[in-house]
Design a protein around this motif. Structure first.
Motif: not given
Lengths: 113, 113
Positions: A41-44, A103, A46, A88, B91, A94, A105, B105-106, B35, A90, B109, A49, A38, A36, A32, A101
């Motif tokens: 300061g946050r999560g990823l 990733f 989706f 950012v 994460l 997977s 950089k 998730g977010s 992760y 990514f 940190r 795919k 980001q 993603y 797959y 999975v």
């Protein structure tokens, strides 16, 4: 060795421009491929795919990506970027038979007003 | 808002202290991942679960890190004795199948001073 590479660490464009973020992979077997986003300061989140079928897949917020087996690529594109697309991005791969999975950089997209 | 809930958002610990973070996976997702994302945007897989059972974990997780996903309680990741090099964004992600469509998730940190 399974790898995901994103050749550009930073890409800068103006609002309204089109953009392509590049991703190349080295992977054996069925995989797959995903993208993603980001924000700082946050999560990823989706985006989209690909597994099989139409090599061009549509994602959220006008993003699309095209799979190429010959180039081992899965580049992300958007026809007209907005300042809120600054983040950012990514690329990830997977295996279909492994719960893990890998990733890239990341590519930092800067959208200027 | 993410469907995977991670707490706390920020965690500051002294070297040698325990650091514990929690994750509530998306409802109906049996597979949970942890992760570590460092300041260079590199992701390190730590551990994954299917329901309450550990599927895979790396050596680092086996020695200083502990994690669990009890039924009817949040999943958790705990560092027994924090080191400066543990400072990162942790994460949590969940998935229905385990090999695609991860919901992240977010993050928590962690800063170890």
């Amino acid at each position: 060795t399974q790898t995901v590479s994103q050749s550009d660490a930073h890409v800068t464009v103006f609002e309204g421009d089109s953009v392509e973020l590049r991703c190349n992979y080295s992977y054996g077997g069925s995989i797959y491929l995903s993208w993603y986003i980001q924000h700082h300061g946050r999560g990823l989140q989706f985006l989209l795919k690909y597994y099989s079928g139409n090599p061009v897949v549509q994602g959220v917020n006008g993003f699309e990506a095209e799979f190429s087996k010959s180039d081992s690529s899965f580049h992300l594109r958007k026809a007209s970027v907005h300042w809120s697309d600054s983040a950012v991005y990514f690329c990830a791969a997977s295996s279909t038979n492994a719960y893990k999975v890998i990733f890239g950089k990341g590519t930092h997209l800067h959208v200027l007003p | 808002n993410s469907k995977v809930i991670q707490t706390p958002r920020y965690l500051v610990k002294g070297q040698g202290q325990k650091a514990k973070m929690r994750c509530i996976p998306e409802k109906g997702h049996p597979v949970v991942f942890w992760y570590q994302q460092n300041k260079n945007n590199e992701f390190k897989f730590l551990i994954n679960f299917q329901n309450q059972e550990v599927l895979q974990q790396i050596d680092m997780t086996e020695k200083r890190f502990s994690a669990e996903c009890p039924s009817n309680s949040p999943c958790s990741l705990e560092i027994q004795s924090s080191e400066a090099g543990d400072s990162a964004l942790y994460l949590c992600a969940s998935s229905l199948q385990g090999n695609s469509d991860y919901t992240f998730g977010s993050g928590t940190r962690l800063l170890v001073i």
